[in-house]
Design an enzyme around this catalytic site. Structure first.
Site, PDB file in Angstrom:
ATOM      1  N   ASP A 182      -2.440 -17.874 -21.180  1.00  0.00           N
ATOM      2  CA  ASP A 182      -1.374 -16.927 -21.505  1.00  0.00           C
ATOM      3  C   ASP A 182      -0.210 -17.189 -20.550  1.00  0.00           C
ATOM      4  OD1 ASP A 182       0.340 -14.735 -21.636  1.00  0.00           O
ATOM      5  OD2 ASP A 182      -1.277 -13.362 -22.181  1.00  0.00           O
ATOM      6  N   GLU A 235      -5.370  -8.573 -11.747  1.00  0.00           N
ATOM      7  CA  GLU A 235      -4.922  -8.533 -13.136  1.00  0.00           C
ATOM      8  C   GLU A 235      -5.928  -7.652 -13.854  1.00  0.00           C
ATOM      9  OE1 GLU A 235      -4.834  -8.308 -16.409  1.00  0.00           O
ATOM     10  OE2 GLU A 235      -5.264 -10.411 -16.921  1.00  0.00           O
ATOM     11  N   GLU A 257     -10.266  -0.492 -20.984  1.00  0.00           N
ATOM     12  CA  GLU A 257     -11.178  -1.134 -20.029  1.00  0.00           C
ATOM     13  C   GLU A 257     -11.336  -0.312 -18.752  1.00  0.00           C
ATOM     14  OE1 GLU A 257     -10.860  -5.399 -19.335  1.00  0.00           O
ATOM     15  OE2 GLU A 257      -9.537  -5.574 -21.067  1.00  0.00           O
ATOM     16  N   HIS A 299      -1.552 -12.567 -24.827  1.00  0.00           N
ATOM     17  CA  HIS A 299      -2.880 -12.382 -25.445  1.00  0.00           C
ATOM     18  C   HIS A 299      -3.202 -10.898 -25.593  1.00  0.00           C
ATOM     19  CE1 HIS A 299      -4.164 -11.580 -21.347  1.00  0.00           C
ATOM     20  NE2 HIS A 299      -5.323 -11.192 -21.817  1.00  0.00           N
TER      21      HIS A 299
END
Lengths: 389, 389
Positions: free
Chosen positions: A52, A144, A153, A322
């Site tokens: 990405d 990240e 998440e 992405h």
């Protein structure tokens, strides 16, 4: 029995697990590992992220344009994966980098650090951030951690935990700030999904007939449940998409701002916002809302970056990231015109079944430029991995 | 971070979970539920099974051609799902049917029994078979417990448990017998998978170049691991397929026979066999071995069925079943001729990471009709859900 070749998605798995494990608060650690971390234990998935360009360029610039944040400093990389951010930090002159990774990817990160001549600086520690003990406090936390629509998440929880336990008072966060965006869009996705739903239900009705005639069992009582299952899948699940900017028909609005240096889990566990978005295009159709995020690398007030770096996942004609954007279908869609205003009340809470997934609720209300106001409509959307139906 | 839209498969999830949960013996119950049962909590998946005509016809015939096994009897349906077998049992005259189901599908089974007028006979009990307590012993245990290549999913364990605890001494099992088959086949699948692997590795090499030149990190040290990950995925995972009978180039062999009335978990936990399969086709290529199963409904010795019913998942020009066959690629393939013999030593054990998945090992050895004997080749194959790569 034999489940289908395409198997089951982590979302459905999580749902079922939670059905017993119960509650976003208490999540069985093994289940969490099974449903979440495992994804990152594949080099295939690591590569997807490493390919990405937008993501890579942003972090690369953030590190190498701010050498004063790294030279001679101690860095913590939360969820290092293949180790790229840790290696960059070392290359930028860090004295020590602690790279924490829960999955077996940790071993690959170690190899990579060795192969790139920074094994003396980068120390890879396999374990979950919540359990890891470091020998010292750190000057920088780089991570990240962003999921779809920023918070999916719930990995930022681990970054907050790391910050509160290990960041020096004058330390800096990479990234330092994050924002969630919402925008009105036009899209043909809704029609496509409605078609798919019709096909599925037509197919079901044939199945009901056949089962009755061949096997003497009337399945019709399950039709409602079958429709509900498929409506959730086709219409009420957020759809991953990289939109073209010209699909955005109005002014995007920030619905959440996060200062990574001060944010608390309470602050991100629930997101509520009320925004009014002016329509900028005439005679078009409000088919959905799109959600995305951006993050910024600014260092801190006392210790700013030399040059602000932004990582945006907004619609981009050059292809985007992405992460793409999340499309939330509005059923029914609304005809809108330039000058109309879409008023949206938004709520996002963590799914009871799996704290890493999100349940969204939108109440949208059209205020036409004529002064006419349409009744508010409320729709629930689930931010989860697609079931591989 | 953001895992990919296609998410993670239950196999990889299970692997990761087991990586911590550890060992086929001790499996975290929550993880097992998350990775296994959840699949069956979707009507979509139930429908897939209910649409399998071969499966449905076999069970329907087995029940209705043997009314003497059901009329006035007490029946236990292990893993009733939507409840079809329980309802048939009731329609065939059972006095009482206990229908055990672990997932929330139990509620739908209840509705279905009610809607089909057998709610007074069919009692749906939600729970795992191992935990359920019945008020009486049963005359018949009916269950559709078969997974890919018969034993995948290890659901037969629960049937054995049910049998040992609840079946009357003179009770009967539906099905009563099961067999696993292995056969030599020709197929283009191997080439396709090799191409896919080449493409993936070519793609990786470009990625390594780019990452070095753009981001100053050399990823080459991970090439071996990337290849291993993809070889496992493309070449060493069993491939679901419905083969055409003319792809079978030699005599199929039975590698395991199970009497459902007497089988023990020890007996099925490991399967070992040595078979020699004569090649029946000239100048062809042994590209893979195919595995499938059949089950029979014969009642018991003391209480036989009036008419034996067979459910076979062998290659069938009329399309076969949702189980299909499992294709185990042989790399390298071998040129073979009529009269040659393929000698195969086969071992199947449960995966350490997840007791519902299987690790297979094949040692194959060609004995040519000329008397020439090629050196034995050993290959490992994993019987798991495909990762959604």
């Amino acid at each position: 029995m034999a489940s289908l070749p395409n198997g089951t998605s982590s979302s459905s798995a999580a749902a079922a697990a939670g059905g017993r494990g119960g509650g976003a608060a208490v999540v069985d650690k093994e289940v969490d590992f099974a449903n979440y971390f495992c994804t990152y234990s594949y080099l295939y998935h690591q590569k997807e992220m490493l390919c990405d360009r937008v993501r890579m360029d942003a972090y690369h610039s953030a590190v190498f344009r701010n050498p004063h944040h790294f030279r001679g400093k101690v860095v913590l990389d939360v969820g290092t994966g293949s180790g790229i951010l840790a290696i960059w930090s070392a290359q930028a002159g860090a004295r020590k980098v602690y790279a924490v990774e829960a999955t077996n990817m940790a071993e690959h990160a170690r190899e990579l650090a060795r192969a790139n001549g920074v094994a003396d600086v980068v120390e890879v520690i396999q374990g979950s951030m919540e359990d890891v003990v470091l020998p010292e406090k750190v000057d920088v936390i780089i991570s990240e951690w962003m999921g779809y629509f920023l918070l999916r998440e719930s990995m930022f929880d681990s970054v907050i935990c790391a910050r509160d336990r290990w960041l020096k008072p004058d330390g800096v966060m990479y990234p330092s700030h994050a924002r969630m965006w919402l925008a009105p869009i036009r899209s043909g996705l809704g029609e496509k999904k409605l078609e798919d739903l019709d096909i599925a239900m037509h197919d079901w009705s044939l199945f009901v007939e056949d089962t009755e005639s061949y096997y003497g069992v009337n399945m019709n009582v399950l039709t409602k449940a079958y429709r509900a299952e498929h409506e959730k899948y086709y219409l009420k699940s957020a759809i991953w998409n990289n939109l073209h900017p010209n699909q955005v028909i109005g002014q995007a609005a920030v619905i959440k701002e996060i200062d990574c240096l001060t944010a608390t889990v309470d602050e991100i566990q629930e997101v509520r916002a009320q925004v009014t978005m002016p329509i900028k295009l005439d005679m078009t159709r409000l088919a959905a809302l799109a959600g995305w995020f951006d993050v910024h690398f600014r260092g801190s007030k006392q210790n700013p970056g030399t040059q602000e770096v932004e990582l945006s996942t907004a619609p981009d004609e050059n292809g985007g990231t992405h992460w793409g954007q999340q499309v939330f279908l509005l059923t029914p869609p609304l005809r809108v015109n330039e000058g109309d205003n879409v008023k949206v009340s938004f709520t996002m809470v963590r799914s009871k079944e799996n704290h890493r997934l999100m349940d969204l609720e939108f109440t949208y209300e059209l205020h036409e430029s004529s002064g006419k106001q349409l009744p508010a409509i409320t729709t629930k959307i689930y931010l989860e991995l697609k079931k591989t139906m």
